[in-house]
Scaffold this active site. Structure first.
Site, short mmCIF file in Angstrom:
data_model
loop_
_atom_site.label_atom_id
_atom_site.label_comp_id
_atom_site.label_asym_id
_atom_site.label_seq_id
_atom_site.Cartn_x
_atom_site.Cartn_y
_atom_site.Cartn_z
N ASP A 214 -3.41 36.58 -19.58
CA ASP A 214 -4.64 37.11 -17.79
C ASP A 214 -3.72 38.51 -18.11
OD1 ASP A 214 -1.29 36.81 -17.63
OD2 ASP A 214 -1.25 35.67 -15.72
N SER A 215 -2.75 38.75 -19.42
CA SER A 215 -2.34 40.28 -19.61
C SER A 215 -3.45 41.29 -19.22
CB SER A 215 -2.11 40.56 -21.03
OG SER A 215 -2.27 39.74 -21.66
N ASP B 99 -4.56 31.38 -20.55
CA ASP B 99 -3.63 31.31 -19.26
C ASP B 99 -4.35 30.84 -18.75
OD1 ASP B 99 -0.97 32.86 -19.97
OD2 ASP B 99 -1.13 34.45 -19.79
N LYS C 234 -1.70 28.20 -20.79
CA LYS C 234 -0.87 28.08 -19.70
C LYS C 234 0.19 28.28 -18.67
CE LYS C 234 1.33 32.00 -21.35
NZ LYS C 234 1.56 32.74 -20.37
N GLU D 132 2.97 29.40 -15.27
CA GLU D 132 4.50 29.86 -15.51
C GLU D 132 5.01 29.31 -14.59
OE1 GLU D 132 4.02 34.75 -14.52
OE2 GLU D 132 2.56 34.55 -16.21
N GLU E 112 10.48 34.93 -21.56
CA GLU E 112 9.69 36.60 -21.29
C GLU E 112 11.02 37.02 -21.08
OE1 GLU E 112 5.69 37.30 -20.51
OE2 GLU E 112 6.00 39.43 -20.06
#
Ligand SMILES: Nc1nc(=O)c2c([nH]1)NC[C@@H]1CN(c3ccc(C(=O)N[C@@H](CCC(=O)O)C(=O)O)cc3)CN21
Ligand SMILES: CC(C)C(=O)C(=O)O
Ligand SMILES: [Mg+2]
Length: 264
Positions: free
Chosen positions: A45-46, A84, A112, A114, A181
């Protein structure tokens, strides 16, 4: 070419063979990275920051990730493809299952998410339904407004302990890969040593089982800024392909990340 599986990555951890990963968002870069021998490709999602030029990842949608997964998939033969899940797309287990299934149907091999303890039910539910899960702890950018900025996480003993506990709980819930991270090198080493699953670091020092970078950072072309933990590999290479070869070589040898790319 034999496809990289989660079993492959587990074996690499056991044999201390470092795992080299990059983000990618389109078929052409994905194919180049795959041909160079990148083990895992993340549709991160960067993309909200490096493709759209926004100052956070919060505006990214499931449809946007799905679009880029479909593109990346067409360039990849060997690497494991991880997608993501965007901000708030897994706020409840039901939302999580529906959105994860869209990303898997688009071509991802794993999703993925978070977060820690609050996610355990969704993680178990995904795996029971056939969807492999990668965790993400430390600086989880979807929580940037809670953190008050993109800051190193786990710097005091209490926060470090909580992160280790969350990592163990996620592993027990069934995650098969973990991204750490922006955490101190010593904490990333502790978590990597304690877990049996592979841990992929970004700004987490040299002692994780693998490394990932945002592709735009390794070419020095990111729209906003260059995090301290990233390295521009094009500065010492004449073309994109050899810069990726060099990144993989430095990850495998342990030369990257150096202390200048890591936090204490
Ligand atoms: N281009 C790019 N690279 C990334 O690695 C990345 C993204 N975008 N977007 C999504 C998240 C956001 N990330 C970021 C962004 C900035 C910093 C940053 O500026 N960090 C400071 C450290 C601050 C501290 O010491 O607490 C640094 O100097 O690197 C870190 C992670 C990582 N991810
Ligand atoms: C930086 C990596 C781990 C990520 O989550 C992303 O690219 O979105
Ligand atoms: Mg991300």
């Amino acid at each position: 070419m034999k496809k990289v599986s989660l079993t492959t990555l587990m074996k690499m951890k056991q044999e201390n063979d470092k795992i080299a990963c990059l983000t990618a968002y389109d078929a052409s870069f994905a194919k180049l990275f795959d041909t160079c021998g990148i083990d895992m490709i993340l549709i991160g999602d960067s993309l909200g920051m490096v493709l759209k030029g926004e100052d956070s990842t919060l505006g990214v949608t499931v449809d946007e990730i799905a679009y880029h997964v479909k593109s990346v998939k067409n360039g990849v033969e060997r690497a494991l493809i991880v997608a993501d899940m965007p901000f708030m797309s897994y706020a409840t287990p039901e939302q999580c299952y529906a959105n994860a299934s869209q990303l898997m149907a688009s071509g991802a091999n794993m999703v993925k998410v978070e977060g820690g303890t609050w996610l355990l039910e969704s993680v178990r539910g995904l795996i029971e339904r056939g969807i492999p899960v990668c965790g993400h702890l430390g600086l989880t950018p979807q929580s940037v407004n809670v953190f008050g900025g993109f800051k190193v996480q786990g710097r005091n003993a209490e926060k470090a302990e909580a992160m280790l506990t969350a990592a163990i709980e996620l592993q027990e819930a069934g995650i098969q890969l973990l991204v750490l991270e922006c955490v101190p090198t010593s904490l990333a080493k502790l978590i990597s040593d304690k877990l049996s699953i592979p841990v992929i670091g970004i700004g987490a020092g040299p002692d994780t089982d693998g490394q990932i970078l945002v592709m735009h950072d390794m070419f020095g072309i990111s729209a906003n800024y260059m995090p301290k933990f990233s390295k521009n590999y094009l500065l010492e290479s004449s073309d994109i392909s050899s810069s990726v070869d060099q990144f993989i070589k430095e990850v495998k040898s342990g030369a990257f990340p150096g202390p200048e790319h890591s936090f204490e």
